[in-house]
Design a protein around this motif. Structure first.
Motif, short mmCIF file in Angstrom:
data_model
loop_
_atom_site.label_atom_id
_atom_site.label_comp_id
_atom_site.label_asym_id
_atom_site.label_seq_id
_atom_site.Cartn_x
_atom_site.Cartn_y
_atom_site.Cartn_z
N GLY A 134 67.43 108.50 48.72
CA GLY A 134 66.32 108.33 47.56
C GLY A 134 67.20 108.39 46.52
O GLY A 134 67.88 107.73 46.14
N ASP A 135 66.48 108.55 45.55
CA ASP A 135 67.07 107.84 44.02
C ASP A 135 68.33 108.92 43.74
O ASP A 135 68.20 110.36 43.66
CB ASP A 135 65.75 108.51 43.20
CG ASP A 135 64.62 108.02 43.25
OD1 ASP A 135 64.21 107.09 43.33
OD2 ASP A 135 63.59 108.61 43.18
N THR A 153 68.06 113.19 44.28
CA THR A 153 66.82 114.58 43.47
C THR A 153 67.58 115.83 44.40
O THR A 153 67.80 116.87 44.22
CB THR A 153 66.14 114.43 43.72
OG1 THR A 153 65.38 113.25 44.50
CG2 THR A 153 65.87 113.18 42.32
N GLY A 175 57.34 105.18 45.15
CA GLY A 175 58.14 104.56 44.38
C GLY A 175 59.82 105.61 44.39
O GLY A 175 60.41 105.18 43.91
N GLY A 176 59.50 106.94 45.29
CA GLY A 176 60.54 107.67 45.14
C GLY A 176 59.93 109.34 44.16
O GLY A 176 59.60 108.57 43.69
N THR A 177 60.94 110.06 44.60
CA THR A 177 60.75 110.93 43.67
C THR A 177 60.95 110.68 42.39
O THR A 177 59.95 110.84 41.52
CB THR A 177 61.79 112.39 44.41
OG1 THR A 177 62.12 112.16 45.43
CG2 THR A 177 61.60 113.54 43.60
N THR A 235 59.99 108.26 40.24
CA THR A 235 59.11 107.86 39.90
C THR A 235 57.77 108.38 40.00
O THR A 235 56.80 108.55 38.99
CB THR A 235 58.57 106.14 40.98
OG1 THR A 235 60.22 105.98 40.43
CG2 THR A 235 57.56 105.28 40.12
#
Lengths: 129, 366
Positions: free
Chosen positions: A38-39, A64, B34-36, B38
């Motif tokens: 993920g991000d 995150t 769009g993911g955490t 965003t």
């Protein structure tokens, strides 16, 4: 389906290795890995000049929610760090195989690189997980 | 158990995770999410739509329901009237926290208690066990969806879909959609102006689709529980199992405002009054990292001399501040502004003690 370029070598720890010259490689994490994480918000790289041992932890990538260790894919000496990715870790999400590279290793034995997984062997691993 | 909205999340390709037996969305791919990061930003700057149907729903109905519950939960229900909601705690006799809940007061004879998913069964069992006056206490976990609409554009979004009501923070009203009436609350867990809707499960998909279409059209996002956690951590809101537990009391967690001290009794009141008189050894504080790195739950906190003075209960990267932030139980003598160190897998990173929230709260903004 994740993107697995055929000209790169891979490790089972979801890193890619690109030969830059006969004894220097560039290393990053795969598209599959960045998607699973993920991000990405933090990167800890090894330092230039540091000796790394194949299979040993030499850095961290954090999203995150979780942290993932980076393993040196080959033996050698760190010859470059991607400072841009340290400052902007999200680059790993957007361009894992290009501007999202992590570090370069020099004094690498060519046979160690040859022994890494090719794209089809790595693709099998990603399908298994 | 599953959310009535589960098929929507899987169709959208959400990354899913298990929450107390409920398969719930963590984050969504672009363009809907769009993911955490965003999704988090969308809630802070526009609007985000969350499925939080895993939250428990326990109704308490019958003569004197409110006064009965007031002798069980910590907060004073006499502070709220019909149409208002209240944050409260269910403690055990030792003052440990079984769960933190929101109680919706429909009147003196009807309440709806919303516990965390993981604790819904324990809360229900305790309430049933204390039910000596024949109240009708029902576990309605699957009867309703819970849809959270959070962010500065949330009010406008509800107006567009015809579900808007003028509501003060922590109050609620009934709205009608396709002929079905359900509760709309001005509540949330993000720190932004926001709402939670409780449509019956059978119309949840229709309500969601309507909200989601308008949210996406106005620059909002569908947001997962990943963003919900980073949003609540930035606000310093406790999460049961982290900042509150059977071994972390409300006084440790610095939320004695959720205790009705003037009430004669509530579960755990004797133990908590003793704790209050003696003072607690540790307190929940915020830690803002002064170096690059991300703190995580379980990491140790040390003072300048290297002695352990506490432990992190929740930590993350703050998408708003772009810094590492944490909530930590630390020795109560340590003041806001003091410099401490966090042990991050062998690296010692500097942090300053702060009073949450880490970013300004907008829950009461009009």
């Amino acid at each position: 389906m994740s993107d697995i370029p055929t000209h790169l070598k891979y490790t089972a720890e979801h890193e890619w290795v690109e030969s830059l010259s006969t004894d220097t490689v560039r290393v990053g994490i795969t598209d599959f890995a960045q998607h699973a994480l993920g991000d990405i918000v933090y990167v800890l790289t090894p330092k230039v000049g540091e000796s790394v041992r194949a299979g040993a932890v030499c850095g961290e990538v954090e999203s995150t929610k979780s942290v993932s260790e980076i393993y040196a894919p080959v033996n050698g000496t760190i010859s470059a760090i991607n400072d841009a990715v340290v400052a902007n870790p999200e680059t790993i999400n957007t361009a894992p195989y290009s501007s999202g590279w992590l570090f370069e290793v020099s004094s690498v034995a060519a046979q160690e690189v040859d022994a890494l997984l090719d794209s089809s062997a790595y693709a099998t691993i990603t399908l298994g997980t | 158990m599953e959310s009535p909205l589960l098929s929507i999340h899987t169709t959208l390709g959400a990354k899913m995770g298990d929450f107390a037996g409920w398969l719930m969305p963590l984050e969504y791919p672009a363009p809907v999410g769009g993911g955490t990061l965003t999704e988090h930003q969308a809630v802070r700057e526009a609007v985000g739509l969350f499925d939080v149907s895993h939250l428990g729903k326990i109704s308490i109905v019958g003569p004197g329901a409110k006064q009965w519950a007031n002798q069980i939960f910590t907060n004073d229900l006499n502070r709220i009237a019909a149409g208002q909601a209240q944050y409260s705690l269910l403690c055990n006799d030792e003052g440990g926290v079984v769960d933190d809940v929101i109680i919706y007061c429909h009147g003196d004879d009807e309440l709806l208690v919303v516990p965390n998913a993981a604790n819904a069964e324990s809360v229900f069992a305790i309430l049933q066990g204390k039910n000596s006056q024949g109240l009708s206490i029902a576990n309605r976990h699957n009867d309703f969806a819970v849809i959270a609409v959070q962010g500065p554009l949330s009010q406008e979004l509800l107006r567009k879909v015809g579900l808007h009501q003028d509501l003060e923070y922590m109050s609620f009203a009934q709205v009608t959609f396709d002929g079905v009436t359900f509760t709309l609350c001005r509540t949330g867990y993000s720190g932004e102006h926001g709402y939670e809707l409780l449509p019956p499960s059978e119309i949840a998909v229709r309500v969601w689709n309507e909200l989601s279409r308008e949210a996406l059209a106005s620059g909002g996002k569908i947001a997962g529980l990943g963003a919900r956690d980073t949003l609540r951590t930035e606000m310093g809101y406790p999460l049961h199992g982290h900042e509150l537990s059977l071994t972390i009391s409300p006084l440790d967690a610095n939320i004695s405002w959720a205790i009705g001290w003037r009430k004669e009794a509530f579960l755990g009141h004797e133990a908590l009054r003793i704790q209050q008189a003696k003072g607690v050894a540790r307190l929940l504080r915020g830690l803002l990292l002064t170096e690059r790195g991300i703190p995580r739950g379980g990491m140790l906190v040390r003072n300048g001399a290297g002695a352990v003075v506490g432990e992190i209960t929740s930590g993350t990267f703050s998408p708003t501040l772009k810094e590492g932030i944490a909530l930590a139980l630390i020795e109560s003598g340590i003041e806001v502004g003091e410099q401490l160190m966090i042990d991050v897998r062998g690296r010692s990173l500097g942090a300053v003690v702060v009073k949450p929230p880490f970013v300004p709260s907008h829950v009461r903004d009009q």
